[in-house]
Design a protein around this motif. Sequence first.
Motif, PDB file in Angstrom:
ATOM      1  N   ALA A   7       0.781  -1.169  -0.009  1.00 52.43           N
ATOM      2  CA  ALA A   7      -0.026  -0.065   0.036  1.00 52.43           C
ATOM      3  C   ALA A   7       0.778   1.299   0.194  1.00 52.43           C
ATOM      4  CB  ALA A   7      -0.970   0.037   1.287  1.00 52.43           C
ATOM      5  N   TYR A  40      -0.430  -0.959  -4.600  1.00 55.16           N
ATOM      6  CA  TYR A  40      -1.799  -0.489  -4.258  1.00 55.16           C
ATOM      7  C   TYR A  40      -1.864   1.035  -4.103  1.00 55.16           C
ATOM      8  CZ  TYR A  40      -6.585  -0.586  -2.092  1.00 55.16           C
ATOM      9  OH  TYR A  40      -7.892  -0.481  -1.763  1.00 55.16           O
ATOM     10  N   GLY A  43      -4.582   4.232  -1.598  1.00 55.84           N
ATOM     11  CA  GLY A  43      -5.353   3.886  -0.448  1.00 55.84           C
ATOM     12  C   GLY A  43      -5.305   4.771   0.809  1.00 55.84           C
ATOM     13  N   SER A  44      -5.546   4.112   1.934  1.00 52.09           N
ATOM     14  CA  SER A  44      -5.653   4.838   3.292  1.00 52.09           C
ATOM     15  C   SER A  44      -4.000   5.336   3.156  1.00 52.09           C
ATOM     16  CB  SER A  44      -5.889   3.963   4.356  1.00 52.09           C
ATOM     17  OG  SER A  44      -6.955   3.379   4.049  1.00 52.09           O
ATOM     18  N   GLY A  46      -1.905   5.905   1.171  1.00 51.66           N
ATOM     19  CA  GLY A  46      -1.610   6.921   0.309  1.00 51.66           C
ATOM     20  C   GLY A  46      -2.056   8.480   0.515  1.00 51.66           C
ATOM     21  N   TYR A 133     -12.952  -2.536  -1.340  1.00 51.18           N
ATOM     22  CA  TYR A 133     -11.839  -2.324  -0.076  1.00 51.18           C
ATOM     23  C   TYR A 133     -12.814  -2.161   1.037  1.00 51.18           C
ATOM     24  CZ  TYR A 133      -8.546   0.428   2.554  1.00 51.18           C
ATOM     25  OH  TYR A 133      -7.654   0.748   3.533  1.00 51.18           O
ATOM     26  N   ILE A 135     -12.642  -1.796   5.366  1.00 50.19           N
ATOM     27  CA  ILE A 135     -11.847  -1.541   6.234  1.00 50.19           C
ATOM     28  C   ILE A 135     -12.656  -0.894   7.479  1.00 50.19           C
ATOM     29  CG2 ILE A 135     -11.004   0.704   5.218  1.00 50.19           C
ATOM     30  CD1 ILE A 135      -8.145   0.196   6.945  1.00 50.19           C
ATOM     31  N   LYS A 161     -10.384  -6.346  -0.812  1.00 47.55           N
ATOM     32  CA  LYS A 161      -9.194  -6.305  -0.005  1.00 47.55           C
ATOM     33  C   LYS A 161      -9.821  -6.174   1.317  1.00 47.55           C
ATOM     34  CE  LYS A 161      -6.133  -2.684   1.433  1.00 47.55           C
ATOM     35  NZ  LYS A 161      -5.507  -3.185   2.583  1.00 47.55           N
ATOM     36  N   SER A 163      -9.702  -5.547   4.911  1.00 42.25           N
ATOM     37  CA  SER A 163      -8.807  -5.178   5.985  1.00 42.25           C
ATOM     38  C   SER A 163      -9.543  -5.484   7.318  1.00 42.25           C
ATOM     39  CB  SER A 163      -8.629  -3.883   5.723  1.00 42.25           C
ATOM     40  OG  SER A 163      -7.515  -3.606   4.884  1.00 42.25           O
ATOM     41  N   ALA A 186      -4.081  -6.385   7.746  1.00 43.19           N
ATOM     42  CA  ALA A 186      -3.608  -5.978   9.017  1.00 43.19           C
ATOM     43  C   ALA A 186      -2.171  -6.876   8.983  1.00 43.19           C
ATOM     44  CB  ALA A 186      -4.471  -6.538  10.070  1.00 43.19           C
ATOM     45  N   ASP A 187      -1.129  -5.822   8.619  1.00 47.80           N
ATOM     46  CA  ASP A 187       0.219  -6.566   8.487  1.00 47.80           C
ATOM     47  C   ASP A 187       0.706  -7.388   9.580  1.00 47.80           C
ATOM     48  OD1 ASP A 187      -0.481  -4.938   6.557  1.00 47.80           O
ATOM     49  OD2 ASP A 187       1.331  -3.613   6.591  1.00 47.80           O
ATOM     50  N   ASP A 188       0.241  -7.024  10.909  1.00 46.42           N
ATOM     51  CA  ASP A 188       1.094  -8.043  12.073  1.00 46.42           C
ATOM     52  C   ASP A 188       0.162  -9.379  11.756  1.00 46.42           C
ATOM     53  OD1 ASP A 188      -1.814  -6.555  12.628  1.00 46.42           O
ATOM     54  OD2 ASP A 188      -1.249  -6.589  14.670  1.00 46.42           O
ATOM     55  N   ILE A 202      -2.211  -6.799   1.306  1.00 44.12           N
ATOM     56  CA  ILE A 202      -1.909  -5.565   0.770  1.00 44.12           C
ATOM     57  C   ILE A 202      -1.543  -4.575   2.212  1.00 44.12           C
ATOM     58  CG2 ILE A 202      -2.877  -3.134  -0.165  1.00 44.12           C
ATOM     59  CD1 ILE A 202      -4.758  -4.963  -2.240  1.00 44.12           C
ATOM     60  N   GLY A 203      -0.517  -4.158   2.150  1.00 44.73           N
ATOM     61  CA  GLY A 203      -0.320  -3.128   3.344  1.00 44.73           C
ATOM     62  C   GLY A 203       0.933  -2.245   3.267  1.00 44.73           C
ATOM     63  N   SER A 204       0.778  -1.257   4.427  1.00 47.13           N
ATOM     64  CA  SER A 204       1.626   0.009   4.207  1.00 47.13           C
ATOM     65  C   SER A 204       3.049  -0.542   4.686  1.00 47.13           C
ATOM     66  CB  SER A 204       1.295   1.018   4.933  1.00 47.13           C
ATOM     67  OG  SER A 204       0.637   0.382   6.054  1.00 47.13           O
ATOM     68  N   THR A 205       3.206  -1.483   5.579  1.00 49.10           N
ATOM     69  CA  THR A 205       4.618  -1.869   6.090  1.00 49.10           C
ATOM     70  C   THR A 205       5.477  -2.687   5.170  1.00 49.10           C
ATOM     71  OG1 THR A 205       3.898  -4.148   7.100  1.00 49.10           O
ATOM     72  CG2 THR A 205       3.567  -1.913   8.463  1.00 49.10           C
TER      73      THR A 205
HETATM   74  C1  HMN Z   1      -4.361   1.162   2.276  1.00 55.04           C
HETATM   75  O1  HMN Z   1      -5.610   1.351   1.833  1.00 55.04           O
HETATM   76  O2  HMN Z   1      -3.375   2.080   2.139  1.00 55.04           O
HETATM   77  C2  HMN Z   1      -3.671  -0.225   3.046  1.00 55.04           C
HETATM   78  O3  HMN Z   1      -3.946  -1.027   2.588  1.00 55.04           O
HETATM   79  C3  HMN Z   1      -4.395  -0.095   4.516  1.00 55.04           C
HETATM   80  C4  HMN Z   1      -3.579  -1.200   4.953  1.00 55.04           C
HETATM   81  O4  HMN Z   1      -4.525  -2.328   5.455  1.00 55.04           O
HETATM   82  C5  HMN Z   1      -2.945  -0.773   6.495  1.00 55.04           C
HETATM   83  N1  HMN Z   1      -4.014  -0.204   7.257  1.00 55.04           N
HETATM   84  C6  HMN Z   1      -4.109   1.047   7.759  1.00 55.04           C
HETATM   85  O5  HMN Z   1      -3.273   1.979   7.483  1.00 55.04           O
HETATM   86  C7  HMN Z   1      -5.265   1.370   8.365  1.00 55.04           C
HETATM   87  C8  HMN Z   1      -2.093  -1.927   7.060  1.00 55.04           C
HETATM   88  O6  HMN Z   1      -1.069  -1.923   6.033  1.00 55.04           O
HETATM   89  C9  HMN Z   1      -1.587  -1.142   8.544  1.00 55.04           C
HETATM   90  O7  HMN Z   1      -0.826   0.189   8.243  1.00 55.04           O
HETATM   91  C10 HMN Z   1      -0.421  -1.966   8.936  1.00 55.04           C
HETATM   92  O8  HMN Z   1      -1.173  -3.365   9.252  1.00 55.04           O
HETATM   93  C11 HMN Z   1       0.218  -1.414  10.353  1.00 55.04           C
HETATM   94  O9  HMN Z   1      -0.915  -1.000  11.331  1.00 55.04           O
END
Ligand code: HMN
Length: 290
Positions: A7, A40, A43-44, A46, A133, A135, A161, A163, A186-188, A202-205
């Motif tokens: 993401a 991705y 998204g959030s 982004g 999507y 969430i 997606k 979430s 949820a990356d964890d 799909i994740g930010s981390t």
């Molecule tokens: C997005 O739309 O940008 C992401 O895909 C959202 C993604 O699920 C992230 N959720 C949020 O930012 C709320 C996770 O990657 C999240 O950042 C990660 O699990 C760490 O908390």
Amino acid sequence: MNGIMTALLTPFNEDGTLNEKGLREVVRYNIDEMKVNGLYVGGSTGEAFLMDESTRKEVLRIVKSEAGSDVTLIAQIGSLNIEEAVRLGNEAKELGFDALSAITPYYYKFSFEEIKSYYQRITEETNHPMIVYSIPVLTGTEITIENYGELLALPNVIGVKYSDTNLSKLTKLKELHPDKVFFGGADDMLLQFAVSGADGAIGSTYSLLGKEANGVFNAVQTSSLQEARDLQNRMNKVISILEDVGVYQSIKHVLKQNGIDGGYMKFPFREISAEEKKEAEKIIDILSSG
Ligand code: HMN
């Protein structure tokens, strides 16, 4: 359309304008160093919901020009304003994004019929693959299994997606819709998503943890977890009947059908009705079909 996707962050300048150089660097880093399967975009992570339409389009253009066809590209084009969502969707399609994704409409408490009509309109007016999507932690919108079924039946809707953290729901969704793609969010919980039947995440981390995430996902895919999932699915069909009818009562009843005296319930537990007994007996068929 599977595996680990980042993401994508959006780098801004101090004055809030788009930092194109930074954006290109983040794209390259994810492709070349993190080796993710896809991006991705918008998204959030982004910060798309904070941007105006022209900046969102500019991000899509820059990402496509930097990434080319190196990885799968998904554009999150959802907006509370339907015309804007459609315009963004058509822009992404013309640029060559592989799929669109749209957040469930948020802020107002929309009914499911309204949510469905939002996806219907976007998919009809863009005619490009769509990933719903969801969430709930941010939008407050939960979608039931039945309602997911209705969304997934719309032309062009190829997946979700997801979430959400309700993983038994995910396992059931994948079993009901094996041809659709489900991405964890949820990356964890990547390991748990992979075990629960997600096709990817799909994740930010993953801008930092792309390699580890690929490792987790591949390790799960290459073991015999599919069999474990199938078995868990069968268990869950039984468990849902047990929970509907009354767990202890129906276990006792099914045991009795198998010649084992499970006995009665202790007061103040009630005995189940003849109708409920019939419902519980469906368990016998499920168990014997395995
Ligand atoms: C997005 O739309 O940008 C992401 O895909 C959202 C993604 O699920 C992230 N959720 C949020 O930012 C709320 C996770 O990657 C999240 O950042 C990660 O699990 C760490 O908390």
